[in-house]
Scaffold this motif. Structure first.
Motif, mmCIF file in Angstrom:
data_model
loop_
_atom_site.group_PDB
_atom_site.id
_atom_site.type_symbol
_atom_site.label_atom_id
_atom_site.label_comp_id
_atom_site.label_asym_id
_atom_site.label_seq_id
_atom_site.Cartn_x
_atom_site.Cartn_y
_atom_site.Cartn_z
ATOM 1 N N VAL A 18 0.843 -1.186 0.000
ATOM 2 C CA VAL A 18 0.000 0.000 0.000
ATOM 3 C C VAL A 18 0.881 1.240 0.000
ATOM 4 O O VAL A 18 1.855 1.322 0.761
ATOM 5 C CB VAL A 18 -0.946 0.023 1.222
ATOM 6 C CG1 VAL A 18 -1.833 1.273 1.205
ATOM 7 C CG2 VAL A 18 -1.825 -1.228 1.239
ATOM 8 N N ALA A 19 0.544 2.196 -0.861
ATOM 9 C CA ALA A 19 1.252 3.476 -0.927
ATOM 10 C C ALA A 19 0.256 4.560 -1.293
ATOM 11 O O ALA A 19 -0.708 4.307 -2.025
ATOM 12 C CB ALA A 19 2.376 3.427 -1.963
ATOM 13 N N ALA A 20 0.491 5.767 -0.769
ATOM 14 C CA ALA A 20 -0.420 6.869 -1.070
ATOM 15 C C ALA A 20 -0.514 7.102 -2.567
ATOM 16 O O ALA A 20 -1.596 7.335 -3.108
ATOM 17 C CB ALA A 20 0.043 8.136 -0.348
ATOM 18 N N ASP A 21 0.614 7.029 -3.255
ATOM 19 C CA ASP A 21 0.657 7.127 -4.712
ATOM 20 C C ASP A 21 1.462 5.955 -5.246
ATOM 21 O O ASP A 21 2.694 6.012 -5.296
ATOM 22 C CB ASP A 21 1.288 8.457 -5.148
ATOM 23 C CG ASP A 21 1.200 8.664 -6.660
ATOM 24 O OD1 ASP A 21 0.874 7.696 -7.377
ATOM 25 O OD2 ASP A 21 1.462 9.784 -7.117
ATOM 26 N N PRO A 22 0.794 4.853 -5.609
ATOM 27 C CA PRO A 22 1.526 3.666 -6.068
ATOM 28 C C PRO A 22 2.492 3.950 -7.212
ATOM 29 O O PRO A 22 3.548 3.325 -7.305
ATOM 30 C CB PRO A 22 0.398 2.724 -6.513
ATOM 31 C CG PRO A 22 -0.769 3.120 -5.665
ATOM 32 C CD PRO A 22 -0.663 4.609 -5.540
ATOM 33 N N GLY A 23 2.150 4.905 -8.053
ATOM 34 C CA GLY A 23 3.014 5.216 -9.181
ATOM 35 C C GLY A 23 4.383 5.719 -8.772
ATOM 36 O O GLY A 23 5.353 5.600 -9.535
ATOM 37 N N LEU A 68 -1.402 -0.890 -4.052
ATOM 38 C CA LEU A 68 -2.692 -0.226 -4.095
ATOM 39 C C LEU A 68 -2.653 1.068 -3.303
ATOM 40 O O LEU A 68 -1.867 1.206 -2.357
ATOM 41 C CB LEU A 68 -3.780 -1.134 -3.511
ATOM 42 C CG LEU A 68 -3.977 -2.505 -4.161
ATOM 43 C CD1 LEU A 68 -5.042 -3.291 -3.399
ATOM 44 C CD2 LEU A 68 -4.369 -2.372 -5.626
ATOM 45 N N SER A 69 -3.517 1.995 -3.665
ATOM 46 C CA SER A 69 -3.713 3.184 -2.843
ATOM 47 C C SER A 69 -4.496 2.770 -1.601
ATOM 48 O O SER A 69 -5.178 1.734 -1.604
ATOM 49 C CB SER A 69 -4.484 4.241 -3.619
ATOM 50 O OG SER A 69 -5.814 3.807 -3.861
ATOM 51 N N PRO A 70 -4.432 3.541 -0.528
ATOM 52 C CA PRO A 70 -5.191 3.181 0.678
ATOM 53 C C PRO A 70 -6.681 3.025 0.428
ATOM 54 O O PRO A 70 -7.313 2.106 0.966
ATOM 55 C CB PRO A 70 -4.906 4.348 1.634
ATOM 56 C CG PRO A 70 -3.555 4.838 1.217
ATOM 57 C CD PRO A 70 -3.543 4.702 -0.279
ATOM 58 N N SER A 71 -7.272 3.884 -0.402
ATOM 59 C CA SER A 71 -8.711 3.774 -0.669
ATOM 60 C C SER A 71 -9.029 2.526 -1.475
ATOM 61 O O SER A 71 -10.034 1.841 -1.203
ATOM 62 C CB SER A 71 -9.212 5.022 -1.405
ATOM 63 O OG SER A 71 -8.519 5.199 -2.634
ATOM 64 N N ALA A 72 -8.181 2.197 -2.456
ATOM 65 C CA ALA A 72 -8.403 0.983 -3.247
ATOM 66 C C ALA A 72 -8.239 -0.257 -2.376
ATOM 67 O O ALA A 72 -9.011 -1.221 -2.482
ATOM 68 C CB ALA A 72 -7.439 0.938 -4.427
ATOM 69 N N PHE A 73 -7.224 -0.239 -1.513
ATOM 70 C CA PHE A 73 -6.996 -1.374 -0.618
ATOM 71 C C PHE A 73 -8.211 -1.620 0.272
ATOM 72 O O PHE A 73 -8.679 -2.761 0.403
ATOM 73 C CB PHE A 73 -5.757 -1.121 0.247
ATOM 74 C CG PHE A 73 -5.449 -2.248 1.201
ATOM 75 C CD1 PHE A 73 -4.674 -3.314 0.804
ATOM 76 C CD2 PHE A 73 -5.954 -2.246 2.489
ATOM 77 C CE1 PHE A 73 -4.397 -4.366 1.668
ATOM 78 C CE2 PHE A 73 -5.700 -3.290 3.371
ATOM 79 C CZ PHE A 73 -4.914 -4.353 2.952
ATOM 80 N N LEU A 86 -0.632 -0.542 -14.983
ATOM 81 C CA LEU A 86 -1.028 0.645 -14.242
ATOM 82 C C LEU A 86 -2.515 0.869 -14.406
ATOM 83 O O LEU A 86 -3.053 0.778 -15.518
ATOM 84 C CB LEU A 86 -0.256 1.870 -14.741
ATOM 85 C CG LEU A 86 1.270 1.780 -14.706
ATOM 86 C CD1 LEU A 86 1.882 3.028 -15.317
ATOM 87 C CD2 LEU A 86 1.760 1.593 -13.286
ATOM 88 N N SER A 87 -3.202 1.126 -13.300
ATOM 89 C CA SER A 87 -4.640 1.389 -13.349
ATOM 90 C C SER A 87 -4.998 2.417 -12.289
ATOM 91 O O SER A 87 -4.129 2.887 -11.542
ATOM 92 C CB SER A 87 -5.430 0.098 -13.119
ATOM 93 O OG SER A 87 -5.325 -0.315 -11.763
ATOM 94 N N SER A 88 -6.282 2.739 -12.212
ATOM 95 C CA SER A 88 -6.727 3.682 -11.189
ATOM 96 C C SER A 88 -6.567 3.122 -9.789
ATOM 97 O O SER A 88 -6.537 3.870 -8.811
ATOM 98 C CB SER A 88 -8.199 4.056 -11.434
ATOM 99 O OG SER A 88 -9.011 2.882 -11.404
#
Length: 288
Positions: A178-183, A217-222, A200-202
């Motif tokens: 998990v990362a705030a900005d996976p990119g 994943l972003s925290p919200s996606a996770f 790469l996806s949203s």
């Protein structure tokens, strides 16, 4: 293509950490001690393993110094912050090639590190095991550890009797960070894994390794996917969740002595706070 060799999961007490996994129907190997002060038990799966690790009481842990990575000091520092997955480890066919690849990819490298010991099998026979570790580091954050592991004696290390689990666990199929900005971590992960392309996806970043998927994943996606939160600070990237496939999901539920967990997306999910910092998705053969 590289594969996941193992995941280091660090806990304050090897007894408590081991018991939490045994309660779920896993069979850890006997306790072993490293000469630099850490102790471990392993959960062997099909081609990968989980290293349950703690620091031995009263151990004298070697400090890191310029150019040298200290496995013991890193995990001791990790434990000062939290318990859970601390290191992501890929397999290796050549430590020299790994080191060269890291340097070519612009990643930091450290002094070569090797060790060997005598392991005792369940029948009492003794076999030599040995490993060469090639450490690197994520330039954006040092909260996680990364290295490759060359297994010198795989025929002595892998034991069929340790790959039999009451919960029918077979394979580590996905590792979720998990990362705030996976990119932000896309370049590091490509250089670390040696995989030239990533999806790469949203939701984040996905890299296909041999036999398993590495996701960021972003925290919200996770939280949307797994049903519980995993906050991260700044540009940190945190190893949060493992997906393990089993022969029978019903058999896992019968073997796992837990009141926690819930069904989500075809998997049985155990949030990280129920397993000392490690989140789990257990998937049956149809959804693996």
């Amino acid at each position: 293509m590289k594969a996941i060799d193992h995941i280091v999961i660090t806990g304050a007490s090897i007894e408590t950490l081991s018991a939490s996994w045994e309660t779920l129907g896993f069979t850890p190997t006997p306790v072993a001690q490293h000469p630099w002060g850490t102790i471990n038990r392993l959960i062997q799966l099909d081609g990968a393993f989980l290293e349950l690790l703690s620091v031995a009481q009263g151990a004298s842990i070697p400090k890191a110094h310029e150019g040298a990575f200290s496995f013991g000091a890193f995990n001791q520092a990790f434990l000062n912050k939290r318990q859970g997955p601390s290191m992501l480890v890929l397999d290796s066919s050549s430590p020299e090639k790994d080191r060269a690849a890291f340097e070519q990819g612009g990643l930091p490298v450290f002094e070569p590190f090797s060790f060997a010991r005598i392991a005792k099998a369940p029948d009492g026979t003794e076999r030599k095991v040995g490993f060469d570790l090639t450490f690197t580091q994520n330039p954006l954050c040092a909260e996680m550890g990364y290295f490759t592991c060359f297994n010198r004696y795989p025929e002595n290390f892998w034991r069929p009797e340790y790959q039999q689990h009451a919960n029918t666990a077979k394979k580590l199929s996905s590792v979720v960070l998990v990362a705030a900005d996976p990119g932000d971590h896309h370049g590091f992960l490509k250089a670390f894994t040696g995989v030239g392309t990533a999806n790469l996806s949203s939701l984040g970043v996905s890299i296909e390794l041999s036999g398993a998927t590495l996701k960021v994943l972003s925290p919200s996606a996770f939280e949307s996917i797994h049903g519980y939160a995993c906050p991260v600070e700044g540009r940190d990237m945190r190893l949060a969740h493992l997906e393990i496939s089993v022969t029978s999901l019903d058999a896992f539920k019968r073997a796992a002595k837990t009141d926690g967990g819930y069904e989500r997306g075809g998997a049985f999910v155990l949030p990280a706070d129920q397993l000392l910092g490690t989140g789990l998705s257990i998937v049956g053969p149809r959804s693996a």
